[in-house]
Design a protein around this motif. Structure first.
Motif, PDB file in Angstrom:
ATOM      1  N   LEU A  89       0.660  -0.989   0.136  1.00 53.77           N
ATOM      2  CA  LEU A  89      -0.150  -0.234   0.149  1.00 53.77           C
ATOM      3  C   LEU A  89       0.825   1.298  -0.231  1.00 53.77           C
ATOM      4  N   THR A  90       1.681   1.429   0.826  1.00 58.32           N
ATOM      5  CA  THR A  90       2.713   2.466   0.977  1.00 58.32           C
ATOM      6  C   THR A  90       4.189   1.978   1.146  1.00 58.32           C
ATOM      7  N   PRO A  91       5.035   1.850  -0.169  1.00 58.41           N
ATOM      8  CA  PRO A  91       6.308   1.296   0.071  1.00 58.41           C
ATOM      9  C   PRO A  91       7.153   2.434   0.239  1.00 58.41           C
ATOM     10  N   LEU A  92       6.896   3.492  -0.254  1.00 53.30           N
ATOM     11  CA  LEU A  92       8.099   4.818  -0.172  1.00 53.30           C
ATOM     12  C   LEU A  92       8.118   4.957   1.331  1.00 53.30           C
ATOM     13  N   GLY A  93       9.442   5.298   1.579  1.00 52.59           N
ATOM     14  CA  GLY A  93       9.774   5.802   3.248  1.00 52.59           C
ATOM     15  C   GLY A  93       9.661   4.646   4.078  1.00 52.59           C
ATOM     16  N   ARG A  94      10.013   3.420   3.742  1.00 46.46           N
ATOM     17  CA  ARG A  94      10.187   2.198   4.513  1.00 46.46           C
ATOM     18  C   ARG A  94      11.732   1.557   4.060  1.00 46.46           C
ATOM     19  N   ASP A  95      12.117   0.867   4.902  1.00 47.73           N
ATOM     20  CA  ASP A  95      13.339   0.084   4.921  1.00 47.73           C
ATOM     21  C   ASP A  95      12.733  -1.429   5.408  1.00 47.73           C
ATOM     22  N   ILE A  96      13.437  -2.300   4.775  1.00 42.55           N
ATOM     23  CA  ILE A  96      13.285  -3.731   5.175  1.00 42.55           C
ATOM     24  C   ILE A  96      14.570  -3.956   6.002  1.00 42.55           C
ATOM     25  N   VAL A  97      14.210  -4.610   7.172  1.00 42.36           N
ATOM     26  CA  VAL A  97      15.065  -4.788   8.124  1.00 42.36           C
ATOM     27  C   VAL A  97      15.101  -6.495   8.774  1.00 42.36           C
ATOM     28  N   SER A  98      16.224  -7.009   9.320  1.00 42.61           N
ATOM     29  CA  SER A  98      16.180  -8.223   9.654  1.00 42.61           C
ATOM     30  C   SER A  98      15.251  -8.203  11.102  1.00 42.61           C
ATOM     31  N   THR A  99      14.738  -9.293  11.498  1.00 41.92           N
ATOM     32  CA  THR A  99      14.066  -9.228  12.872  1.00 41.92           C
ATOM     33  C   THR A  99      15.010  -9.906  13.822  1.00 41.92           C
ATOM     34  N   ASP A 100      15.941 -10.524  13.338  1.00 39.79           N
ATOM     35  CA  ASP A 100      16.791 -11.518  14.360  1.00 39.79           C
ATOM     36  C   ASP A 100      16.300 -12.367  14.915  1.00 39.79           C
ATOM     37  N   GLN A 101      15.374 -13.136  14.142  1.00 37.54           N
ATOM     38  CA  GLN A 101      14.639 -14.060  14.729  1.00 37.54           C
ATOM     39  C   GLN A 101      14.584 -15.128  13.803  1.00 37.54           C
ATOM     40  N   GLY A 102      14.681 -16.534  14.285  1.00 38.92           N
ATOM     41  CA  GLY A 102      14.480 -17.489  13.105  1.00 38.92           C
ATOM     42  C   GLY A 102      13.020 -17.664  12.787  1.00 38.92           C
ATOM     43  N   PHE A 103      13.096 -18.393  11.631  1.00 35.64           N
ATOM     44  CA  PHE A 103      11.730 -18.653  10.961  1.00 35.64           C
ATOM     45  C   PHE A 103      10.876 -19.292  12.066  1.00 35.64           C
ATOM     46  N   GLY A 104       9.610 -18.799  12.054  1.00 35.79           N
ATOM     47  CA  GLY A 104       8.551 -19.224  12.726  1.00 35.79           C
ATOM     48  C   GLY A 104       8.730 -18.729  14.433  1.00 35.79           C
ATOM     49  N   ALA A 105       9.577 -17.950  14.653  1.00 34.79           N
ATOM     50  CA  ALA A 105       9.750 -17.496  16.117  1.00 34.79           C
ATOM     51  C   ALA A 105       8.945 -16.444  16.416  1.00 34.79           C
ATOM     52  N   ARG A 106       8.314 -15.982  17.451  1.00 29.16           N
ATOM     53  CA  ARG A 106       7.349 -15.093  17.880  1.00 29.16           C
ATOM     54  C   ARG A 106       7.954 -14.300  19.062  1.00 29.16           C
TER      55      ARG A 106
END
Length: 106
Positions: A89-106
């Motif tokens: 919906l709104t891609p400008l002004g955003r960055d994609i960052v790592s969550t430092d969590q493994g797949f499936g972690a909450r």
């Protein structure tokens, strides 16, 4: 033939498109955050994006996530599709960052 000033306005939308493509390729373990330095140009660009492309992309991700949730194997991909809705919906002004969590972690 395009002159220099004619194609410079499309570059932010192209960068946003490649950012979306990279996030869709592997969304697991990554998330999006709003950049602190995003200002009025990002806001105006997001409105233009929303009108011409964003709502179609978001609707497509919502519709394709529904059949993915119907199978056990597709549930993680359904969640990945729903993660794509805000950034499509709104891609400008955003960055994609790592969550430092493994797949499936909450």
């Amino acid at each position: 033939m395009l002159r220099g000033a004619d194609h410079r306005a499309t570059i932010p939308f192209g960068i946003a498109s490649f950012r979306l493509a990279g996030f869709m390729l592997w969304p697991f373990g990554r998330t999006t955050v709003v950049r602190d330095d995003a200002g009025a140009p990002s806001c105006v660009g997001n409105v233009i994006w929303l009108v011409f492309a964003g709502w179609w992309l978001a609707l497509g991700h919502i519709v394709t996530s529904i059949p993915l949730f119907l199978s056990i194997i597709g549930i993680p991909f359904g969640w990945a599709n729903l993660k794509m809705v805000p950034i499509s919906l709104t891609p400008l002004g955003r960055d994609i960052v790592s969550t430092d969590q493994g797949f499936g972690a909450r």
